[in-house]
Design a protein around this motif. Structure first.
Motif, mmCIF file in Angstrom:
data_model
loop_
_atom_site.group_PDB
_atom_site.id
_atom_site.type_symbol
_atom_site.label_atom_id
_atom_site.label_comp_id
_atom_site.label_asym_id
_atom_site.label_seq_id
_atom_site.Cartn_x
_atom_site.Cartn_y
_atom_site.Cartn_z
ATOM 1 N N ILE A 127 1.068 10.927 2.072
ATOM 2 C CA ILE A 127 1.035 9.475 1.942
ATOM 3 C C ILE A 127 0.191 8.942 3.094
ATOM 4 O O ILE A 127 0.396 9.317 4.232
ATOM 5 N N PRO A 164 4.160 14.334 -6.974
ATOM 6 C CA PRO A 164 2.707 14.490 -6.876
ATOM 7 C C PRO A 164 2.274 15.897 -7.286
ATOM 8 O O PRO A 164 2.892 16.874 -6.866
ATOM 9 N N ARG A 197 8.293 10.246 -2.160
ATOM 10 C CA ARG A 197 7.540 9.703 -3.297
ATOM 11 C C ARG A 197 8.376 9.663 -4.567
ATOM 12 O O ARG A 197 8.239 8.747 -5.372
ATOM 13 N N ARG A 198 9.228 10.647 -4.742
ATOM 14 C CA ARG A 198 10.124 10.627 -5.901
ATOM 15 C C ARG A 198 11.034 9.388 -5.842
ATOM 16 O O ARG A 198 11.208 8.671 -6.824
ATOM 17 N N THR A 217 7.631 14.851 1.832
ATOM 18 C CA THR A 217 6.786 13.818 1.224
ATOM 19 C C THR A 217 7.124 13.651 -0.256
ATOM 20 O O THR A 217 7.190 12.526 -0.763
ATOM 21 N N CYS A 218 7.379 14.763 -0.931
ATOM 22 C CA CYS A 218 7.734 14.683 -2.355
ATOM 23 C C CYS A 218 9.059 13.956 -2.562
ATOM 24 O O CYS A 218 9.212 13.211 -3.537
ATOM 25 N N THR A 276 10.664 6.527 -3.888
ATOM 26 C CA THR A 276 10.038 5.202 -3.789
ATOM 27 C C THR A 276 9.106 4.904 -4.958
ATOM 28 O O THR A 276 8.926 3.745 -5.315
ATOM 29 N N GLN A 277 8.506 5.939 -5.538
ATOM 30 C CA GLN A 277 7.506 5.711 -6.585
ATOM 31 C C GLN A 277 7.877 6.339 -7.925
ATOM 32 O O GLN A 277 7.192 6.132 -8.921
#
Ligand code: GDP
Ligand code: MG
Length: 174
Positions: A42, A35, A27-28, A23-24, A30-31
């Motif tokens: 997500i 976190p 997120r790294r 997940t990290c 795409t965003q």
């Protein structure tokens, strides 16, 4: 030309044991964030990011596996339409590396045989806690005809490269 236009659309699915940083990584990429704490979940099925490679727009639909990894319940439908798989382990967790053959069996069983798989050793910022030496992982990946890359979602090390390399490989095979 609207921003909805693209030359390629690929579905990428992240798999691997819980806690390795899937997940990290998403997120790294795409965003652009890491976190804080344990709450990386997500609340959506997939995230989209469009990248440009040699002038072509490549839309990446990135599917995370939220919690299912615990029960080995990721089913055929999840794998079926994947163009690429990111098989992730944690370089500080021998156990996550030892589970890789189990994941490969799942891939063999459920993924289509054109699928491009990249093995990712995450958390290289924790070098002093490393349990899996790089050469061992490289040899494992090579024996299975997988690409190999080491990343840090935390330090943003090789994360962009991971998805761009994968997109390049997918275009080559398309
Ligand atoms: P998932 O279960 O595979 O989705 O793993 P998560 O993305 O939820 O991450 C699990 C834990 O590992 C969290 O506490 C993260 O903060 C941590 N983590 C993830 N990636 C990294 C990394 O690159 N470096 C470090 N030091 N910790 C990480
Ligand atoms: Mg997760």
């Amino acid at each position: 030309m609207s921003t909805e236009d693209y030359d390629y659309l690929f579905k990428i699915v992240l798999i691997g044991n819980a806690g390795v940083g899937k997940t990290c990584l998403v997120r790294r990429f795409t965003q652009g964030l890491f976190p804080p704490g344990q709450g990386a979940t997500i609340g959506v099925d997939f995230m989209i990011k469009t990248v440009e490679i040699k002038g072509e727009k490549v839309k990446l639909q990135i599917w995370d596996t939220a919690g299912q990894e615990r029960f080995r319940s990721i089913t055929q439908s999840y794998y079926r339409s994947a163009n690429a798989l990111i098989l992730t382990y944690d370089i500080t967790c021998e156990d996550s590396f030892r589970c890789l053959p189990e994941w490969l069996r799942e891939i063999e069983q459920y993924a289509n045989n054109q699928v491009v798989t990249i093995l990712v050793g995450n958390k290289i910022d924790l070098a002093d806690k490393r349990e899996v030496v790089r050469q061992r992982a490289e040899e494992f990946a090579e024996a299975q005809s997988m690409l190999y890359l080491e990343t840090s979602a935390k330090e943003s090390d090789n994360v962009e490269k991971l998805f761009l390399d994968l997109a390049c490989e997918l275009i080559r095979e398309a």
